[in-house]
Write an enzyme that holds these catalytic residues in place. Structure first.
Site, PDB file in Angstrom:
ATOM      1  N   SER A  15     -31.855  -6.409  -6.831  1.00 23.14           N
ATOM      2  CA  SER A  15     -33.204  -6.769  -7.116  1.00 23.14           C
ATOM      3  C   SER A  15     -33.271  -7.276  -6.099  1.00 23.14           C
ATOM      4  CB  SER A  15     -33.075  -7.915  -7.692  1.00 23.14           C
ATOM      5  OG  SER A  15     -33.831  -8.324  -8.606  1.00 23.14           O
TER       6      SER A  15
ATOM      7  N   ASP B 255     -33.310  -0.034 -16.770  1.00 24.64           N
ATOM      8  CA  ASP B 255     -33.586  -1.195 -15.690  1.00 24.64           C
ATOM      9  C   ASP B 255     -35.327  -1.803 -16.311  1.00 24.64           C
ATOM     10  OD1 ASP B 255     -34.477  -3.058 -14.023  1.00 24.64           O
ATOM     11  OD2 ASP B 255     -33.400  -2.119 -12.371  1.00 24.64           O
TER      12      ASP B 255
ATOM     13  N   HIS C 110     -30.430  -4.057 -15.930  1.00 24.40           N
ATOM     14  CA  HIS C 110     -30.569  -4.540 -15.190  1.00 24.40           C
ATOM     15  C   HIS C 110     -29.555  -5.547 -14.285  1.00 24.40           C
ATOM     16  CE1 HIS C 110     -33.080  -5.564 -10.638  1.00 24.40           C
ATOM     17  NE2 HIS C 110     -32.834  -6.839 -11.338  1.00 24.40           N
TER      18      HIS C 110
END
Length: 206
Positions: free
Chosen positions: A114, A164, A187
């Site tokens: 991320s 995601d 995610h």
């Protein structure tokens, strides 16, 4: 008497030779003892922590990495603000330097999730990390918040999922990187998926 001593010397020499041969060819070392890797530094995302990578670390150890080769940093700035990259980049810089001193290696590999992808790219591009990082693997990385292109001289792989809903694929896709789009993984799921883990190993071994 001389014949007995001579016979004894021959026997001892033969025994020592047999021992050497048995040790070198009969003793099988574990696979991980035969390989050495760059230290792997795991970099978490917003609101994350070092423990986010427990599943990936266990998978890498199953593939031959030693626990002593795996490190995970805890970054101080866990929200998206104007100073996130600079604050976390500086901490990552110090952390990598400590890992290199501890392991005696010249470079690390980074696996980032991320916002950790953007933080890692900032560190590489702006804080001297380009000379200390060999491979960069991002998982659903918010990479384009820092740059549109993979750093020169660094083997970068960006793994992201069509499913995601937190970081768009647009932000993860980087020019010059090996971009791998997968399906059916969210995610957070990028942190505990065997298919993703397999791609991480391929990227680190390439």
């Amino acid at each position: 008497m001389k014949n007995k001593l001579f016979t004894k010397k021959i026997f001892l020499s033969f025994f020592m030779l047999l021992t050497v041969i048995t040790f070198n060819f009969g003793f099988v070392k574990p696979a991980y003892a035969k390989t050495e890797h760059n230290p792997v530094v795991f970099v978490h995302g917003l609101g994350g922590a070092s423990y986010n990578f427990v599943f990936i670390k266990n998978y890498l150890m199953q593939q031959g990495w030693s626990q002593d080769e795996l490190f995970a940093v805890d970054l101080p700035d866990k929200i998206l603000d104007i100073g996130n990259n600079s604050i976390n980049g500086a901490v990552l810089n110090n952390y990598v330097n400590n890992v290199l001193r501890q392991t005696g290696k010249n470079k690390v590999d980074i696996v980032a999730h991320s916002m950790g992808g953007a933080n890692s790219l900032y560190y590489i591009n702006n804080l001297g990390g380009n000379s200390k990082v060999d491979k960069l693997v991002t998982l659903g990385g918010a990479n384009r918040l820092t740059t549109f292109e993979a750093p020169r001289g660094i083997d970068m792989t960006s793994i992201y999922s069509l499913n995601d809903t937190i970081v768009s694929n647009y932000l993860s896709h980087i020019q010059g990187a090996k971009n791998i789009r997968i399906y059916g993984v969210g995610h957070i799921g990028l942190l505990n998926n065997n298919n993703v883990n397999s791609e991480i190993v391929k990227a680190l071994q390439s």
